[in-house]
Design a protein around this motif. Sequence first.
Motif, short mmCIF file in Angstrom:
data_model
loop_
_atom_site.label_atom_id
_atom_site.label_comp_id
_atom_site.label_asym_id
_atom_site.label_seq_id
_atom_site.Cartn_x
_atom_site.Cartn_y
_atom_site.Cartn_z
N LEU A 1 0.59 7.42 -6.89
CA LEU A 1 -0.58 8.39 -6.81
C LEU A 1 -0.47 9.32 -7.92
CD1 LEU A 1 -1.00 9.14 -2.93
CD2 LEU A 1 -2.71 8.16 -4.15
N THR B 1 3.41 8.55 -3.21
CA THR B 1 3.09 6.99 -2.84
C THR B 1 1.93 7.35 -1.81
OG1 THR B 1 4.70 6.91 -1.33
CG2 THR B 1 5.11 6.12 -3.77
N LEU B 2 1.06 6.34 -1.53
CA LEU B 2 0.33 6.18 -0.45
C LEU B 2 1.08 6.19 0.82
CD1 LEU B 2 -2.53 3.44 -1.31
CD2 LEU B 2 -2.84 5.98 -0.57
N ARG C 1 0.79 -1.15 0.18
CA ARG C 1 -0.14 0.06 0.11
C ARG C 1 1.00 1.25 -0.10
NH1 ARG C 1 -2.29 3.62 3.30
NH2 ARG C 1 -4.38 4.34 2.70
N ASP D 1 0.42 8.67 3.86
CA ASP D 1 0.39 8.25 5.16
C ASP D 1 1.01 9.39 6.10
OD1 ASP D 1 -1.69 6.75 4.52
OD2 ASP D 1 -0.61 4.86 4.72
#
Lengths: 140, 638
Positions: free
Chosen positions: B54, B320-321, B49, B325
């Motif tokens: 993205l 990126t995810l 993940r 995060d």
Amino acid sequence: MRLSQANNNKIEVSMAPMIDAVFLLLIFFLVATMMKKEDKDIEITPPESISAIKKPADDKAVVVGISQTGEFFYEGRPASVNLLHQELRDLSASEPDRQIRLDADAQAPFNSVVQVMDICQFRGLQNVVIRTYDEKYNRK
Amino acid sequence: MVFGGLAMIYLIPSLRYNQLEFSREEAETRTQEVRERAEAIREQQKKERAERQLSEAHARELTEEIEKKERQEITRQLQNVREVYEKLEAERLQKLEHVENRSLAERLNKQLEPLRRDMERTLEKIDDLEWLEADKDLGKQVPEGFAESLQKDRKKFEELLEQLDEGYNKDTLDEVMDAAKSLVEKTSAVELPQNKAFDARRRQILWAARDSLNKANELIDAPDQITAEQNAKTNENAQATLPEPIAETLEQTDNKSIAELHDAAQQLEQLINESIDGSRAAELAMRQGTDIESARTKLIPSESQMSDIPALRAPDTPTTLGELDQRKEAVNEAARQVSQLNQRANQMAQQLNSNQSRDSATMSPSTSLNQALQNRLHKASSESQPGEVQDVSALMRMAMSQSGSDSSGPEGQEYRNIEGSPESANDFSPDSKQVVNLDGINITANALPGRRFSASSSRQGWLYLDTWYVIGPWDNDGDLRSFDIPLPPESEINFDGAYTGKVYTPQHARQDSEQGIIRGYTLNEPRTLRWNFIQSDSIRTMVPDEVSNATYYLHTDIYFEEARDMLIAIGSDDSAKVWINGFPVWQDSGQSRWALGEHFNKVYFKQGYNSILVRLENGPQRCELSFLICPPEINKAY
């Protein structure tokens, strides 16, 4: 001779539109009342228990979490000691009978567990349950 | 067939039983394996993940969404912090002005002393002048009604001097100066008679009067100069408002990033700390009669509780995810820190207000009662006999009523109606002297822990407090009387706070090592102190991390269903000072061994939650405390 004028055409209520309407209403109320449930759980390994009493899940229960390193969580969010005191003090003033579920990691410092239980006891919050892992229950 | 059927009936459950036995033996191992596998899958999923790419537009949109939500909350919290800061700053300036005025008053008194002496002589001369006017021959030389006018001025001058003696006040001082100048001018205006018959002695008197007044006139300039200095200082301090960059950030938060808001919060925290330290220094200076700077050196400065969040400063939009995060976590962390700052600031403001009643150095309405409490506890520590109960309940009741902290029904109301003056408060005497003889063995065996008290409780007799939050050690240099220098817990009870404590020496490390304790302190560096929750399994509460020549604080709350008086028995090793709801109720000094009945007080607890703070000073070894509590009427049974 007078002829009978009996009406042989029966009047019937069609069920199809009513069922449509009922379904629409049902869907409307389902959507309108559906609330996204807040994720209050934290990632812990609960202590094992073989004698715990199985209680139905209470969605309204306030969840106090204690991580492996002894950090506190309130309703799934990290909480400082001050915040925990404040939240439990407010809770005792507004809903003293509300259930409090203690989600403590099996490796969490016991002192932290005692601390939370002491705050609850001191604030008059008597409805405290502890989440445990029941091997027998989870195998079923 | 029958035999075969019976055999099947027997064998099938046996086989099943064997299977169960097998699964029970393997259950733990398999469960562990399953858990590990699940954990590995979770980790793998997390990793995948985190590496998921993205699109730039989507990432920007998500970042903006995360920040927008928290920005509103952070802005709201920062506005609250700003308001609290302004209150704290106003409080600090008020105290600073009070200290500087006192210091100014001392300097003025020194300067005014010769002026007063000269003025006294001058005033005597005015009497002579009056006599002169009354003389049939010589009186014609003096303007009509002049002596009477001078006498009026003199009376006014004396009244003003009396006011100045009672307490320094800039306006009164100005009036004194004006009155003195007026007297000088009027007396100087007297034309000396050119009459040979004029008595040489009278002439001398008048000249002397004029000389004295001229001298006085010169002296008047000196206080003027000091006043000017003081005014300049006060103006300078009064302008100390929120610095422009922070004020601008707080006013235009919409176009500010979370990092900028976090920076503003850190700067605000620093300003609040400086303001709190300034207030504490001013309080100490007032108590000890020193100047601000020397008081400041004795205090431990407040420390920042916020930390940098490097992930907030990442300039690029997450790709990126995983990065998203991280950004989300950083934003949440910033919001959490700002929220804590807000709570802390509010708490400090509350503590500061209650500190106005905690010690007698401020101008709060309950100052006189606090002074009376202080006097009582000093008297108690020096004069009380063993077992004698010091009754401070009435004083506490009055002080709490005046400070508004007691809103407990009719009883509190009753005392709120008492018009307590400073004199009456000081003269407040205990109802009657009571002596308690504690049966140590009986009480040790029967006393129970408890912090909630109700009249209907089945538990009667002495209860002891077993649950405390403890913090320490701070260095006391072996001085067990140094209660005057307040440490951070006297300003705020912040369970999340971290403070700099006593240096962790190799000797401490060796002692810990012998006891198998790992504390994680760095050798030869000050400890980082945090509040520890402890529950004692006996009447005596031992402090954790006990070292010699150190100061500790213990804090707890207790609950009363109804407001009432209680007996407390305090035992400490070594000296201790106790505050209940911010009011000092007991203090001793020097080294002393623990004793169950070292000291008895009759105190007043309001309805609801009552806070107790104990400052424990440790000398060479052992540091412990016992705090017992009992209704006075029950104690008579012992």
